[in-house]
Design an enzyme around this catalytic site. Sequence first.
Site, PDB file in Angstrom:
ATOM      1  N   TYR A   1      -1.275  -3.320  -7.021  1.00  0.00           N
ATOM      2  CA  TYR A   1      -1.097  -4.045  -5.755  1.00  0.00           C
ATOM      3  C   TYR A   1      -2.427  -4.133  -4.992  1.00  0.00           C
ATOM      4  O   TYR A   1      -3.135  -3.125  -4.831  1.00  0.00           O
ATOM      5  CB  TYR A   1      -0.028  -3.367  -4.873  1.00  0.00           C
ATOM      6  CG  TYR A   1      -0.053  -3.977  -3.490  1.00  0.00           C
ATOM      7  CD1 TYR A   1       0.461  -5.253  -3.277  1.00  0.00           C
ATOM      8  CD2 TYR A   1      -0.676  -3.328  -2.426  1.00  0.00           C
ATOM      9  CE1 TYR A   1       0.362  -5.859  -2.035  1.00  0.00           C
ATOM     10  CE2 TYR A   1      -0.772  -3.928  -1.177  1.00  0.00           C
ATOM     11  CZ  TYR A   1      -0.249  -5.191  -0.995  1.00  0.00           C
ATOM     12  OH  TYR A   1      -0.358  -5.795   0.238  1.00  0.00           O
TER      13      TYR A   1
ATOM     14  N   ASP B   1      -9.343  -9.542   9.263  1.00  0.00           N
ATOM     15  CA  ASP B   1      -8.845  -8.190   8.992  1.00  0.00           C
ATOM     16  C   ASP B   1      -9.838  -7.070   9.302  1.00  0.00           C
ATOM     17  O   ASP B   1      -9.430  -6.018   9.764  1.00  0.00           O
ATOM     18  CB  ASP B   1      -8.414  -8.101   7.516  1.00  0.00           C
ATOM     19  CG  ASP B   1      -7.499  -6.920   7.225  1.00  0.00           C
ATOM     20  OD1 ASP B   1      -6.643  -6.609   8.075  1.00  0.00           O
ATOM     21  OD2 ASP B   1      -7.640  -6.295   6.161  1.00  0.00           O
TER      22      ASP B   1
ATOM     23  N   SER C   1      -0.701  -3.548  11.339  1.00  0.00           N
ATOM     24  CA  SER C   1      -0.359  -4.496  10.278  1.00  0.00           C
ATOM     25  C   SER C   1       0.906  -5.251  10.664  1.00  0.00           C
ATOM     26  O   SER C   1       1.813  -4.682  11.274  1.00  0.00           O
ATOM     27  CB  SER C   1      -0.117  -3.752   8.960  1.00  0.00           C
ATOM     28  OG  SER C   1      -1.265  -3.011   8.629  1.00  0.00           O
TER      29      SER C   1
ATOM     30  N   LYS D   1      -9.525  -2.292   1.916  1.00  0.00           N
ATOM     31  CA  LYS D   1      -9.184  -1.159   2.783  1.00  0.00           C
ATOM     32  C   LYS D   1      -9.958   0.100   2.387  1.00  0.00           C
ATOM     33  O   LYS D   1     -10.387   0.863   3.243  1.00  0.00           O
ATOM     34  CB  LYS D   1      -7.683  -0.879   2.723  1.00  0.00           C
ATOM     35  CG  LYS D   1      -6.805  -2.064   3.088  1.00  0.00           C
ATOM     36  CD  LYS D   1      -7.003  -2.481   4.504  1.00  0.00           C
ATOM     37  CE  LYS D   1      -5.936  -3.491   4.920  1.00  0.00           C
ATOM     38  NZ  LYS D   1      -6.162  -3.969   6.293  1.00  0.00           N
TER      39      LYS D   1
ATOM     40  N   ARG E   1       1.865 -12.185  -1.129  1.00  0.00           N
ATOM     41  CA  ARG E   1       0.528 -12.463  -0.588  1.00  0.00           C
ATOM     42  C   ARG E   1      -0.109 -13.712  -1.155  1.00  0.00           C
ATOM     43  O   ARG E   1       0.239 -14.149  -2.258  1.00  0.00           O
ATOM     44  CB  ARG E   1      -0.392 -11.278  -0.928  1.00  0.00           C
ATOM     45  CG  ARG E   1       0.023  -9.959  -0.296  1.00  0.00           C
ATOM     46  CD  ARG E   1      -0.500  -9.855   1.093  1.00  0.00           C
ATOM     47  NE  ARG E   1      -0.020  -8.665   1.803  1.00  0.00           N
ATOM     48  CZ  ARG E   1      -0.696  -8.095   2.799  1.00  0.00           C
ATOM     49  NH1 ARG E   1      -1.848  -8.576   3.194  1.00  0.00           N
ATOM     50  NH2 ARG E   1      -0.193  -7.051   3.422  1.00  0.00           N
TER      51      ARG E   1
ATOM     52  N   ARG F   1       0.848  -1.182   0.000  1.00  0.00           N
ATOM     53  CA  ARG F   1       0.000   0.000   0.000  1.00  0.00           C
ATOM     54  C   ARG F   1       0.889   1.238   0.000  1.00  0.00           C
ATOM     55  O   ARG F   1       1.882   1.301   0.718  1.00  0.00           O
ATOM     56  CB  ARG F   1      -0.898   0.019   1.243  1.00  0.00           C
ATOM     57  CG  ARG F   1      -2.034  -0.979   1.189  1.00  0.00           C
ATOM     58  CD  ARG F   1      -2.945  -0.860   2.389  1.00  0.00           C
ATOM     59  NE  ARG F   1      -2.313  -1.328   3.615  1.00  0.00           N
ATOM     60  CZ  ARG F   1      -1.821  -0.568   4.560  1.00  0.00           C
ATOM     61  NH1 ARG F   1      -1.894   0.748   4.462  1.00  0.00           N
ATOM     62  NH2 ARG F   1      -1.275  -1.081   5.631  1.00  0.00           N
TER      63      ARG F   1
ATOM     64  N   HIS G   1     -10.579  -2.142  11.923  1.00  0.00           N
ATOM     65  CA  HIS G   1      -9.492  -2.978  11.400  1.00  0.00           C
ATOM     66  C   HIS G   1      -9.250  -4.097  12.419  1.00  0.00           C
ATOM     67  O   HIS G   1      -8.254  -4.085  13.143  1.00  0.00           O
ATOM     68  CB  HIS G   1      -8.252  -2.091  11.235  1.00  0.00           C
ATOM     69  CG  HIS G   1      -7.124  -2.725  10.498  1.00  0.00           C
ATOM     70  ND1 HIS G   1      -5.842  -2.240  10.540  1.00  0.00           N
ATOM     71  CD2 HIS G   1      -7.072  -3.803   9.675  1.00  0.00           C
ATOM     72  CE1 HIS G   1      -5.056  -2.986   9.783  1.00  0.00           C
ATOM     73  NE2 HIS G   1      -5.776  -3.941   9.245  1.00  0.00           N
TER      74      HIS G   1
ATOM     75  N   CYS H   1       1.331  -7.735  12.842  1.00  0.00           N
ATOM     76  CA  CYS H   1       1.472  -8.164  14.237  1.00  0.00           C
ATOM     77  C   CYS H   1       0.767  -9.490  14.487  1.00  0.00           C
ATOM     78  O   CYS H   1       0.517  -9.866  15.636  1.00  0.00           O
ATOM     79  CB  CYS H   1       0.941  -7.109  15.193  1.00  0.00           C
ATOM     80  SG  CYS H   1       2.065  -5.732  15.467  1.00  0.00           S
TER      81      CYS H   1
HETATM   82  C1  OXD Z   1      -2.739  -4.445   6.152  1.00  0.00           C
HETATM   83  C2  OXD Z   1      -3.329  -5.570   5.405  1.00  0.00           C
HETATM   84  O1  OXD Z   1      -1.756  -3.864   5.698  1.00  0.00           O
HETATM   85  O2  OXD Z   1      -4.266  -6.172   5.934  1.00  0.00           O
HETATM   86  O3  OXD Z   1      -3.248  -4.114   7.227  1.00  0.00           O
HETATM   87  O4  OXD Z   1      -2.890  -5.852   4.290  1.00  0.00           O
HETATM   88 MN    MN Z   2      -5.051  -5.197   7.630  1.00  0.00          MN
END
Ligand code: OXD
Ligand code: MN
Length: 591
Positions: free
Chosen positions: A201, A281, A252, A210, A379, A73, A230, A254
């Site tokens: 991406y 998510d 993100s 998002k 991913r 991102r 989130h 974690c």
């Molecule tokens: C993030 C994702 O970056 O879920 O939070 O991809």
């Molecule tokens: Mn996320």
Amino acid sequence: MITVPTQHKELKEWIKKMAEMCSPSRIVWINGTEEEKTRLEKEAISTGELIELNQQKLPGCFYHRTAENDVARTEHLTYICSKKQENAGPTNNWMSPAVAYKKAHGIFKGSMKGRTMYVIPFSMGPVGSPFSKIGVELTDSIYVVLNMRIMTRIGTEVLEKLGKIGKFTKCLHSKADLDINKRLILHFPEDNTIWSVGSGYGGNVLLGKKCLSLRIASYLAKKEGWMAEHMLIMGIEDPNGHIEYISAAFPSACGKTNLAMLIPPEGLKVKGYRIWTVGDDIAWMRIDTDGSLWAVNPEAGLFGVAPGTNTKTNPNAMATIQKNTIFTNVLLTPDKTVWWEGGDDPIPEEGIDWKGNPWKPGIKDKDGKPILGAHPNARFTAPAKQCPSISNRLEHHHGVKISAIVFGGKRTRLAPLVYQSFNWQHGVYVGATMASERTAAQVGKQGEVRRDPMAMLPFCGYHMGEYFKHLGKKMKNPPKIFHVNWFRLDEQGKFLWPGFGENLRVLEWIIARCNNKIDAVETAIGYTPKPEDIDMTGLDLPAENMKKLLEIKRDDWKEEIKDHWDFFYTFGTKLPKEILEEYEALKQRLS
Ligand code: OXD
Ligand code: MN
């Protein structure tokens, strides 16, 4: 002549206008059928957009590479375009809608020449649920269509639900020339519109994720009186078959996906726990007539980070991605399977790396740095229903009742393994002061603390001060709020807590607290467990570790709250007085 499968006037006019700007050579409506999927896969294979993987070993799986400068991102190119700058707040990039539309128009103009514009009607949340939202994404990328097919519910059914006058989010995407200098991810909350250009991406282009489900949805949620967060959602089934649901927000990277799919550790297995994954998510939450908070996962798929995923860190994710999965930017092996650093399989002798170059173990770049086979943000996109722990509530329009909200971050010294907030308002403060420390894997100063309130910093579609106020709203039966930290280190820099499946021991304490089954220790920052209340059966952890894990060092916390103050200062007069009250109360308790 193409047939237009809708009588929705606003939708038809919008598509006409966007097509005039982007000049595609044709427009294709996505209906969501299997036949259409196969046709698009074939076409993408013929142009190289997708590579078909070994269908014996990975049935239904495909491989995709993004451009080298388009692997994550791009927050610095992501904007909230509200009419007034103050409504975007200090934590978002802002552009006026007039300037943003004009600037992006210049890039979109003619960007789809010689290409197809796909029209994807999609639903975030089960089709027809009163809590779901419909979007329509226009895109010139088959990769986007096939990913959206996994991540959301798409096609004719959605279009029918939209009817002639239904509301929808207008999502426009073009790869254009994938030029980072002509890349913009623009959100127009007041117009219910998203424009994304110059990227391929996932996080920038799967506009249901998002962009819609967090940035636009958080704005709609404030207006309509609900919450877009989130957060993962998971159910913990006890030996009597009773399931308690929790949601959790971590910055993100974690381990949200890992926690959402946790497998009970050996020692606790005898108790008969089962974990149910509702989402990994995003959570859409609302206060129901019972005065409790209920949550749905608006997504239908998982868009997870591959490196580091293996049968130890996340066996359920590994089981999920054995079929019907799109892999992006991992290493491609000679027998057309996939590999990544920190996975299960031994290092292949050779392969093609995420940049498309021949790769061998141990190869280095001209500066002597190891060349990775997979990009660290490589991913997998996989249907959530393939996950062995998936909850049948994923398809339930009412979602699940949330008993606990868990916040967390990577804090190597400060935060104890777990603590509970004194009440809802204090819990909002705990979420608002969430932070993570940079680790060696990230660019920048190590140990530097980055504030990420509720893990929403890059995803809140309006002023974050207003967001804190919105979350402060009282409800009759609020969930209890907790903070966890799996990342505390000892003096030698070793992790004090084993993490992964063992985290269930902490969740067990959290649920016991929710049900008022056990006491706790009252400290300056909240309630912490009595060490004996964390079940350690089968876990060989020195007793002093637990003491260190639960320790609260007043001096460190006094330093910490100075940083809270500096952070809150940036919100100016929009900071709710309740946050200031909580700050003062914490300062008092620490003195
Ligand atoms: C993030 C994702 O970056 O879920 O939070 O991809
Ligand atoms: Mn996320």
